[in-house]
Design a protein around this motif. Structure first.
Motif, PDB file in Angstrom:
ATOM      1  N   GLY A  11       0.820  -1.199   0.000  1.00 48.64           N
ATOM      2  CA  GLY A  11       0.000   0.000   0.000  1.00 48.64           C
ATOM      3  C   GLY A  11       0.855   1.251   0.000  1.00 48.64           C
ATOM      4  N   ASN A  12       0.336   2.298   0.646  1.00 47.49           N
ATOM      5  CA  ASN A  12       1.041   3.589   0.640  1.00 47.49           C
ATOM      6  C   ASN A  12       0.674   4.376   1.890  1.00 47.49           C
ATOM      7  OD1 ASN A  12      -1.556   4.553   0.166  1.00 47.49           O
ATOM      8  ND2 ASN A  12      -1.212   4.949  -2.002  1.00 47.49           N
ATOM      9  N   ASP A  13       0.914   5.690   1.869  1.00 46.06           N
ATOM     10  CA  ASP A  13       0.651   6.495   3.054  1.00 46.06           C
ATOM     11  C   ASP A  13      -0.837   6.671   3.341  1.00 46.06           C
ATOM     12  OD1 ASP A  13       3.370   6.739   3.207  1.00 46.06           O
ATOM     13  OD2 ASP A  13       3.438   8.923   2.945  1.00 46.06           O
ATOM     14  N   VAL A  14      -1.701   6.320   2.398  1.00 42.22           N
ATOM     15  CA  VAL A  14      -3.139   6.410   2.655  1.00 42.22           C
ATOM     16  C   VAL A  14      -3.588   5.209   3.480  1.00 42.22           C
ATOM     17  CG1 VAL A  14      -5.434   6.632   1.633  1.00 42.22           C
ATOM     18  CG2 VAL A  14      -3.459   7.707   0.524  1.00 42.22           C
ATOM     19  N   VAL A  15      -3.285   4.022   3.008  1.00 41.60           N
ATOM     20  CA  VAL A  15      -3.584   2.779   3.732  1.00 41.60           C
ATOM     21  C   VAL A  15      -2.407   1.831   3.521  1.00 41.60           C
ATOM     22  CG1 VAL A  15      -5.121   0.794   3.985  1.00 41.60           C
ATOM     23  CG2 VAL A  15      -6.075   3.043   3.395  1.00 41.60           C
ATOM     24  N   ALA A  16      -1.909   1.272   4.599  1.00 38.14           N
ATOM     25  CA  ALA A  16      -0.767   0.364   4.502  1.00 38.14           C
ATOM     26  C   ALA A  16      -0.977  -0.872   5.364  1.00 38.14           C
ATOM     27  CB  ALA A  16       0.520   1.071   4.938  1.00 38.14           C
ATOM     28  N   CYS A  17      -0.370  -1.975   4.937  1.00 40.81           N
ATOM     29  CA  CYS A  17      -0.248  -3.177   5.746  1.00 40.81           C
ATOM     30  C   CYS A  17       1.155  -3.721   5.515  1.00 40.81           C
ATOM     31  CB  CYS A  17      -1.335  -4.200   5.433  1.00 40.81           C
ATOM     32  SG  CYS A  17      -1.622  -4.522   3.680  1.00 40.81           S
ATOM     33  N   TYR A  18       1.520  -4.785   6.209  1.00 45.90           N
ATOM     34  CA  TYR A  18       2.938  -5.127   6.292  1.00 45.90           C
ATOM     35  C   TYR A  18       3.185  -6.626   6.169  1.00 45.90           C
ATOM     36  CZ  TYR A  18       3.194  -0.327   7.848  1.00 45.90           C
ATOM     37  OH  TYR A  18       3.073   1.053   7.906  1.00 45.90           O
ATOM     38  N   LEU A  19       4.387  -6.951   5.710  1.00 45.49           N
ATOM     39  CA  LEU A  19       4.825  -8.323   5.499  1.00 45.49           C
ATOM     40  C   LEU A  19       6.173  -8.517   6.171  1.00 45.49           C
ATOM     41  CD1 LEU A  19       4.754 -10.169   2.049  1.00 45.49           C
ATOM     42  CD2 LEU A  19       6.823 -10.167   3.440  1.00 45.49           C
ATOM     43  N   ILE A  20       6.280  -9.565   6.988  1.00 42.98           N
ATOM     44  CA  ILE A  20       7.546  -9.927   7.625  1.00 42.98           C
ATOM     45  C   ILE A  20       8.021 -11.222   6.984  1.00 42.98           C
ATOM     46  CG2 ILE A  20       8.727 -10.515   9.776  1.00 42.98           C
ATOM     47  CD1 ILE A  20       5.536  -8.877  10.331  1.00 42.98           C
ATOM     48  N   ASP A  21       9.171 -11.173   6.331  1.00 42.50           N
ATOM     49  CA  ASP A  21       9.720 -12.313   5.600  1.00 42.50           C
ATOM     50  C   ASP A  21      10.845 -12.944   6.410  1.00 42.50           C
ATOM     51  OD1 ASP A  21      10.311 -14.075   3.485  1.00 42.50           O
ATOM     52  OD2 ASP A  21      11.800 -12.698   2.666  1.00 42.50           O
ATOM     53  N   THR A  22      10.739 -14.238   6.671  1.00 40.03           N
ATOM     54  CA  THR A  22      11.760 -14.964   7.428  1.00 40.03           C
ATOM     55  C   THR A  22      12.033 -16.293   6.734  1.00 40.03           C
ATOM     56  OG1 THR A  22      10.472 -16.413   8.882  1.00 40.03           O
ATOM     57  CG2 THR A  22      10.542 -14.074   9.473  1.00 40.03           C
ATOM     58  N   PRO A  23      13.112 -16.964   7.089  1.00 38.94           N
ATOM     59  CA  PRO A  23      13.370 -18.289   6.521  1.00 38.94           C
ATOM     60  C   PRO A  23      12.287 -19.307   6.885  1.00 38.94           C
ATOM     61  CG  PRO A  23      15.385 -17.379   7.459  1.00 38.94           C
ATOM     62  CD  PRO A  23      14.271 -16.472   7.883  1.00 38.94           C
ATOM     63  N   GLU A  24      11.572 -19.068   7.974  1.00 34.82           N
ATOM     64  CA  GLU A  24      10.518 -19.994   8.405  1.00 34.82           C
ATOM     65  C   GLU A  24       9.177 -19.714   7.736  1.00 34.82           C
ATOM     66  OE1 GLU A  24      12.445 -18.210  10.734  1.00 34.82           O
ATOM     67  OE2 GLU A  24      13.857 -19.905  10.651  1.00 34.82           O
ATOM     68  N   GLY A  25       9.086 -18.633   6.979  1.00 29.93           N
ATOM     69  CA  GLY A  25       7.837 -18.274   6.333  1.00 29.93           C
ATOM     70  C   GLY A  25       7.510 -16.811   6.557  1.00 29.93           C
ATOM     71  N   ILE A  26       6.294 -16.451   6.236  1.00 28.21           N
ATOM     72  CA  ILE A  26       5.865 -15.049   6.230  1.00 28.21           C
ATOM     73  C   ILE A  26       4.745 -14.835   7.238  1.00 28.21           C
ATOM     74  CG2 ILE A  26       4.597 -13.355   4.826  1.00 28.21           C
ATOM     75  CD1 ILE A  26       6.211 -14.425   2.420  1.00 28.21           C
ATOM     76  N   THR A  27       4.837 -13.725   7.958  1.00 26.47           N
ATOM     77  CA  THR A  27       3.739 -13.227   8.781  1.00 26.47           C
ATOM     78  C   THR A  27       3.274 -11.901   8.201  1.00 26.47           C
ATOM     79  OG1 THR A  27       4.557 -14.281  10.805  1.00 26.47           O
ATOM     80  CG2 THR A  27       3.075 -12.404  11.077  1.00 26.47           C
ATOM     81  N   ASP A 140       3.050 -18.102  17.803  1.00 33.41           N
ATOM     82  CA  ASP A 140       3.916 -19.092  17.159  1.00 33.41           C
ATOM     83  C   ASP A 140       3.837 -18.903  15.643  1.00 33.41           C
ATOM     84  OD1 ASP A 140       5.574 -21.225  16.682  1.00 33.41           O
ATOM     85  OD2 ASP A 140       4.004 -22.747  16.957  1.00 33.41           O
ATOM     86  N   LEU A 141       4.410 -17.781  15.214  1.00 30.80           N
ATOM     87  CA  LEU A 141       4.436 -17.402  13.806  1.00 30.80           C
ATOM     88  C   LEU A 141       5.841 -16.902  13.481  1.00 30.80           C
ATOM     89  CD1 LEU A 141       1.083 -15.380  13.471  1.00 30.80           C
ATOM     90  CD2 LEU A 141       1.549 -17.664  12.556  1.00 30.80           C
ATOM     91  N   PRO A 142       6.199 -16.854  12.216  1.00 31.34           N
ATOM     92  CA  PRO A 142       7.517 -16.311  11.852  1.00 31.34           C
ATOM     93  C   PRO A 142       7.741 -14.919  12.443  1.00 31.34           C
ATOM     94  CG  PRO A 142       6.539 -17.397   9.968  1.00 31.34           C
ATOM     95  CD  PRO A 142       5.483 -17.389  11.034  1.00 31.34           C
ATOM     96  N   GLY A 143       8.890 -14.736  13.064  1.00 31.07           N
ATOM     97  CA  GLY A 143       9.197 -13.477  13.724  1.00 31.07           C
ATOM     98  C   GLY A 143       8.745 -13.402  15.159  1.00 31.07           C
TER      99      GLY A 143
END
Length: 235
Positions: A11-27, A140-143
């Protein structure tokens, strides 16, 4: 958009969400609006990943501009959706009290509305099944996200602290760009159930170790969580 190692914004400065990338997977943290599904697919492709690598989606609260593609991800890929118990009903049904919008300028408000329409905001589907979480839990999730209660914007508003990403995701506990006025800088978010409680909850961030404070609306903020409450109140 890559912000730092392990840390990506959709997204952008209007609406955003986030992704955390790890070797165990994504949250994922929050799900924006339904049209952010395409942003998610682009970001996954850039990482050489797919939805099968996503282990969970954590919602900072249950409002419609944060749950956009959550039900699609849950239904089509079996990804569990986590939300605080006090906001579970909001995420499932959209039930929430009417709150005053507060100050507004026509241009920024129309931009927010237009962006929402471009991201299919009128087609938001609520989440049929959620996993309820509580203050202080380490998921119990990546990160290994840590749940920090931030009631005020909604009863179950939370921050999500991910030390691996050096970040704390605050949803609408604060904003760095007011979607209705266009004013930039750290400040209270509009459409807050209990503004006084929301301001008090900012002190719950003190003591967290992070460089990034990441809201659902506005630019990423690099600061110490210890400074957040004072900065927002002063602003």
């Amino acid at each position: 958009m890559r912000l730092a190692p392990h840390l990506h914004r959709l997204g952008n400065d209007v609406v955003a969400c986030y992704l955390i990338d790890t070797p165990e997977g994504i949250t994922l943290v929050d799900a924006g609006m339904p049209g952010h599904w395409r942003d998610l697919q682009r970001e996954l492709k850039s990482l050489g990943k797919s939805a099968s690598d996503i282990r969970g989606l954590v919602l900072t609260h249950g409002d419609s501009d944060h749950i956009g593609f959550a039900e699609r991800l849950r239904r089509e890929h079996g990804v569990p959706v986590y939300v605080h118990a006090a906001d579970a009903e909001r995420a499932r049904t959209g039930t929430k009290p009417k709150t005053p919008a507060g100050p507004m300028r026509l241009g920024p408000a129309l931009r927010f509305l237009g962006y929402g329409l471009s991201k299919n905001s009128l087609r938001t589907r609520y989440v049929s099944e959620v996993t309820e979480i509580h203050d202080g839990e380490v998921l119990d999730l990546p990160g290994n996200p840590v749940i920090v209660g931030m009631p005020g914007h909604s009863p179950g508003s939370v921050a999500v602290h991910v030390p691996l990403a050096d970040a704390v995701f605050v949803g609408d506990a604060l904003t760095t760009r007011h979607v209705l006025t266009g004013r930039s800088g750290p400040q209270p978010a509009p459409f807050t159930d209990d503004p006084a409680e929301a301001l008090a909850s900012l002190d719950n961030l003190a003591g967290l170790r992070a460089t990034w404070v990441l809201p659902g609306h506005g630019a990423p903020w690099r600061t110490s969580p210890d400074q957040v409450g004072e900065t927002v109140r002063r602003g």
